[in-house]
Design an enzyme around this catalytic site. Sequence first.
Site, PDB file in Angstrom:
ATOM      1  N   ASN A 129       7.841  13.823  -0.135  1.00 50.67           N
ATOM      2  CA  ASN A 129       8.125  13.251   1.259  1.00 50.67           C
ATOM      3  C   ASN A 129       9.057  12.134   1.157  1.00 50.67           C
ATOM      4  O   ASN A 129       9.561  11.608   2.226  1.00 50.67           O
ATOM      5  CB  ASN A 129       6.797  12.937   1.981  1.00 50.67           C
ATOM      6  CG  ASN A 129       6.185  14.351   2.263  1.00 50.67           C
ATOM      7  OD1 ASN A 129       6.493  14.968   3.474  1.00 50.67           O
ATOM      8  ND2 ASN A 129       5.420  14.975   1.686  1.00 50.67           N
ATOM      9  N   HIS A 179       1.178   5.175 -11.353  1.00 43.90           N
ATOM     10  CA  HIS A 179       2.041   4.237 -11.069  1.00 43.90           C
ATOM     11  C   HIS A 179       1.288   2.901 -11.472  1.00 43.90           C
ATOM     12  O   HIS A 179      -0.038   2.740 -11.191  1.00 43.90           O
ATOM     13  CB  HIS A 179       2.074   4.225  -9.274  1.00 43.90           C
ATOM     14  CG  HIS A 179       2.991   4.843  -8.691  1.00 43.90           C
ATOM     15  ND1 HIS A 179       2.836   6.469  -8.904  1.00 43.90           N
ATOM     16  CD2 HIS A 179       4.022   5.017  -8.062  1.00 43.90           C
ATOM     17  CE1 HIS A 179       3.798   7.018  -8.326  1.00 43.90           C
ATOM     18  NE2 HIS A 179       4.781   6.201  -7.733  1.00 43.90           N
ATOM     19  N   GLY A 198       0.679   5.366  -4.182  1.00 47.85           N
ATOM     20  CA  GLY A 198       0.260   4.843  -3.022  1.00 47.85           C
ATOM     21  C   GLY A 198       0.128   3.184  -3.039  1.00 47.85           C
ATOM     22  O   GLY A 198       0.459   2.692  -4.070  1.00 47.85           O
ATOM     23  N   HIS A 242       8.902  11.806  -5.393  1.00 47.83           N
ATOM     24  CA  HIS A 242       7.830  11.844  -4.369  1.00 47.83           C
ATOM     25  C   HIS A 242       8.435  12.861  -3.388  1.00 47.83           C
ATOM     26  O   HIS A 242       9.523  12.519  -2.962  1.00 47.83           O
ATOM     27  CB  HIS A 242       7.336  10.785  -3.782  1.00 47.83           C
ATOM     28  CG  HIS A 242       6.570  10.024  -4.753  1.00 47.83           C
ATOM     29  ND1 HIS A 242       5.450   9.792  -5.125  1.00 47.83           N
ATOM     30  CD2 HIS A 242       7.122   8.767  -5.377  1.00 47.83           C
ATOM     31  CE1 HIS A 242       5.087   8.800  -5.922  1.00 47.83           C
ATOM     32  NE2 HIS A 242       6.160   8.330  -6.143  1.00 47.83           N
ATOM     33  N   ASP A 244      12.308   7.954  -7.998  1.00 50.27           N
ATOM     34  CA  ASP A 244      11.051   7.666  -6.787  1.00 50.27           C
ATOM     35  C   ASP A 244      11.147   8.270  -5.555  1.00 50.27           C
ATOM     36  O   ASP A 244      10.565   9.330  -5.379  1.00 50.27           O
ATOM     37  CB  ASP A 244      11.011   6.137  -6.633  1.00 50.27           C
ATOM     38  CG  ASP A 244       9.897   5.658  -6.441  1.00 50.27           C
ATOM     39  OD1 ASP A 244       9.323   4.597  -5.856  1.00 50.27           O
ATOM     40  OD2 ASP A 244       8.683   6.457  -6.677  1.00 50.27           O
ATOM     41  N   THR A 263       1.312  14.257  -2.578  1.00 47.67           N
ATOM     42  CA  THR A 263      -0.103  14.270  -2.157  1.00 47.67           C
ATOM     43  C   THR A 263      -0.578  15.356  -1.359  1.00 47.67           C
ATOM     44  O   THR A 263      -0.011  15.401  -0.275  1.00 47.67           O
ATOM     45  CB  THR A 263      -0.156  12.962  -1.156  1.00 47.67           C
ATOM     46  OG1 THR A 263       0.540  11.984  -1.909  1.00 47.67           O
ATOM     47  CG2 THR A 263      -1.827  12.525  -1.459  1.00 47.67           C
ATOM     48  N   PRO A 264      -1.644  16.144  -1.635  1.00 49.06           N
ATOM     49  CA  PRO A 264      -1.969  17.423  -0.959  1.00 49.06           C
ATOM     50  C   PRO A 264      -2.695  16.616   0.430  1.00 49.06           C
ATOM     51  O   PRO A 264      -2.982  15.733   0.486  1.00 49.06           O
ATOM     52  CB  PRO A 264      -3.225  17.814  -1.596  1.00 49.06           C
ATOM     53  CG  PRO A 264      -2.636  17.418  -3.192  1.00 49.06           C
ATOM     54  CD  PRO A 264      -2.101  16.071  -3.172  1.00 49.06           C
ATOM     55  N   ARG A 265      -2.060  17.253   1.569  1.00 49.39           N
ATOM     56  CA  ARG A 265      -2.418  16.840   2.954  1.00 49.39           C
ATOM     57  C   ARG A 265      -2.792  17.793   3.884  1.00 49.39           C
ATOM     58  O   ARG A 265      -2.404  18.961   3.739  1.00 49.39           O
ATOM     59  CB  ARG A 265      -1.153  16.180   3.389  1.00 49.39           C
ATOM     60  CG  ARG A 265      -1.137  15.170   4.593  1.00 49.39           C
ATOM     61  CD  ARG A 265       0.056  14.327   4.666  1.00 49.39           C
ATOM     62  NE  ARG A 265       1.201  14.532   4.266  1.00 49.39           N
ATOM     63  CZ  ARG A 265       2.047  15.334   4.840  1.00 49.39           C
ATOM     64  NH1 ARG A 265       2.055  15.376   6.111  1.00 49.39           N
ATOM     65  NH2 ARG A 265       3.292  15.771   4.187  1.00 49.39           N
ATOM     66  N   GLU A 312       3.071  -2.192 -10.123  1.00 42.85           N
ATOM     67  CA  GLU A 312       4.064  -2.555  -9.167  1.00 42.85           C
ATOM     68  C   GLU A 312       3.982  -3.926  -8.513  1.00 42.85           C
ATOM     69  O   GLU A 312       5.029  -4.466  -7.948  1.00 42.85           O
ATOM     70  CB  GLU A 312       4.038  -1.546  -8.072  1.00 42.85           C
ATOM     71  CG  GLU A 312       4.350  -0.032  -8.371  1.00 42.85           C
ATOM     72  CD  GLU A 312       4.229   0.843  -7.136  1.00 42.85           C
ATOM     73  OE1 GLU A 312       3.424   1.520  -6.818  1.00 42.85           O
ATOM     74  OE2 GLU A 312       5.495   0.918  -6.352  1.00 42.85           O
TER      75      GLU A 312
HETATM   76  C1  LIG Z   1       8.190   2.879  -3.562  1.00 38.06           C
HETATM   77  N1  LIG Z   1       7.038   3.119  -4.566  1.00 38.06           N
HETATM   78  C2  LIG Z   1       5.882   3.750  -4.420  1.00 38.06           C
HETATM   79  N2  LIG Z   1       4.869   3.251  -4.987  1.00 38.06           N
HETATM   80  C3  LIG Z   1       3.428   3.952  -4.674  1.00 38.06           C
HETATM   81  N3  LIG Z   1       3.366   5.253  -4.323  1.00 38.06           N
HETATM   82  C4  LIG Z   1       4.642   5.709  -3.793  1.00 38.06           C
HETATM   83  C5  LIG Z   1       5.893   4.877  -3.671  1.00 38.06           C
HETATM   84  N4  LIG Z   1       6.795   5.859  -3.228  1.00 38.06           N
HETATM   85  C6  LIG Z   1       6.075   6.813  -2.755  1.00 38.06           C
HETATM   86  N5  LIG Z   1       4.961   6.789  -3.189  1.00 38.06           N
HETATM   87  C7  LIG Z   1       3.905   7.713  -2.747  1.00 38.06           C
HETATM   88  O1  LIG Z   1       4.483   9.266  -2.466  1.00 38.06           O
HETATM   89  C8  LIG Z   1       3.871   9.289  -1.065  1.00 38.06           C
HETATM   90  C9  LIG Z   1       4.960  10.130  -0.157  1.00 38.06           C
HETATM   91  O2  LIG Z   1       5.229  11.199  -0.894  1.00 38.06           O
HETATM   92  P1  LIG Z   1       4.211  12.566  -0.910  1.00 38.06           P
HETATM   93  O3  LIG Z   1       3.469  12.596   0.684  1.00 38.06           O
HETATM   94  O4  LIG Z   1       3.154  12.360  -1.858  1.00 38.06           O
HETATM   95  O5  LIG Z   1       5.115  14.007  -1.067  1.00 38.06           O
HETATM   96  C10 LIG Z   1       3.658   8.085  -0.293  1.00 38.06           C
HETATM   97  O6  LIG Z   1       2.758   8.225   0.741  1.00 38.06           O
HETATM   98  C11 LIG Z   1       2.976   7.193  -1.317  1.00 38.06           C
HETATM   99  O7  LIG Z   1       1.783   7.583  -1.658  1.00 38.06           O
HETATM  100 ZN   LIG Z   2       6.736   6.474  -7.104  1.00 35.56          ZN
END
Ligand SMILES: CNc1ncnc2c1ncn2[C@@H]1O[C@H](COP(=O)(O)O)[C@@H](O)[C@H]1O
Ligand SMILES: [Zn+2]
Length: 355
Positions: free
Chosen positions: A23, A209, A181, A21, A293, A105-107, A212
């Site tokens: 961010n 996902h 998320g 991800h 991740d 995630t587009p923001r 979890e």
């Molecule tokens: C730890 N396990 C996880 N499980 C579920 N969602 C996760 C995550 N880790 C990250 N994200 C998802 O990725 C977003 C941040 O990156 P972006 O803003 O999209 O680049 C988080 O806000 C969450 O929605």
């Molecule tokens: Zn993830």
Amino acid sequence: MDTSDVESFCLRLPKVELHAHLNGSLSEDTLRVLCMENPDLSSDEKINALISSFHLKNRSLEECFKKFDIAHAVTINPAAVKKATKDVISDFAADGVAYLEIRTTPRSVPGVMSKREYIQAVVDTIKDVPSFIGPNKFIVVKLLLSVNRRESPAEAEENIREAIVANAAHPDIVVGVDLSGNPKCGNVVQDILPLFTQARISGLKIALHCAEIPNEYEVEEMLKYNADRLGHGTCVHPSHGGTERLWKLFLDSKTPLEVCLTSNVKCKTVESYENHHLQHLLQLQHPFAISTDDKGVFSTTLSKEFELAAKTFNLSALELCHCIEMAIHASFASTDEKKQLMSELSAFKTKEGLA
Ligand SMILES: CNc1ncnc2c1ncn2[C@@H]1O[C@H](COP(=O)(O)O)[C@@H](O)[C@H]1O
Ligand SMILES: [Zn+2]
């Protein structure tokens, strides 16, 4: 291989990252620079407070989710999104990653950046990779656009629509959509999976996902959905809150699983590396892709994840190469790109005396 050999071998390995991800992957240096460029956050005490809370030890999955708001506080305009994307790609290339699928995630930031401009900033940076990756480095980068299950169905619909538009405009870069998320939020089966079907029809690959946390009904529907890949898959096996039925559904689906060892243990959804469900995938030869991740939040790298897998499950050099092969097959790369990655891997094996 002895310990120091494992570490250097995992660094040399031409790795494939399928679950990162944007961010969540920001390094401390990137966070620091983005804070300094933000007038509201540029004081030393604010920067140090922000960075230490980003790396604070998690006591739960909930606590982990609060960290992403920290990263979101600094990626608030196209220039910051470009810097974040450039640095994350550079970090993975420096770690010996040959193929990277970033997901984000587009923001929108009202009055500053629309979702489309957010996406464009990431795409433009990916297009620009040759200009900032050193001459002796090689990395192919793709993008998945995420739906955050915590947001409203309307937000989800907008993100899928933007993903379809972006895929049409940049089919060689925007290759898939991701559902992520906080797993405690949203009614995924009713509100989100139907939207993902629209994305699938338009040619986008699907990564979900999944499991979890225990949720028998949702997990069953996700397993039946036949996504192209699943992430985490923690609570499918009966030993982790799943059931024999779910586990059989998963194995029969043959869906590759993105395995995030450090993420699962630091979020406390898996009690230890030794107990991780990767042991069952290895035993049953179910396809998986070792992934980071959120390398920033969890202070890890893909090389370290490979090293962890090797040491915990006593994997040989050849078995680690096989992990790369599985990840190449599970990737959303084109057929030609997969051929290129496979020939790179076989050249590596020859050079290492493994062929
Ligand atoms: C730890 N396990 C996880 N499980 C579920 N969602 C996760 C995550 N880790 C990250 N994200 C998802 O990725 C977003 C941040 O990156 P972006 O803003 O999209 O680049 C988080 O806000 C969450 O929605
Ligand atoms: Zn993830």
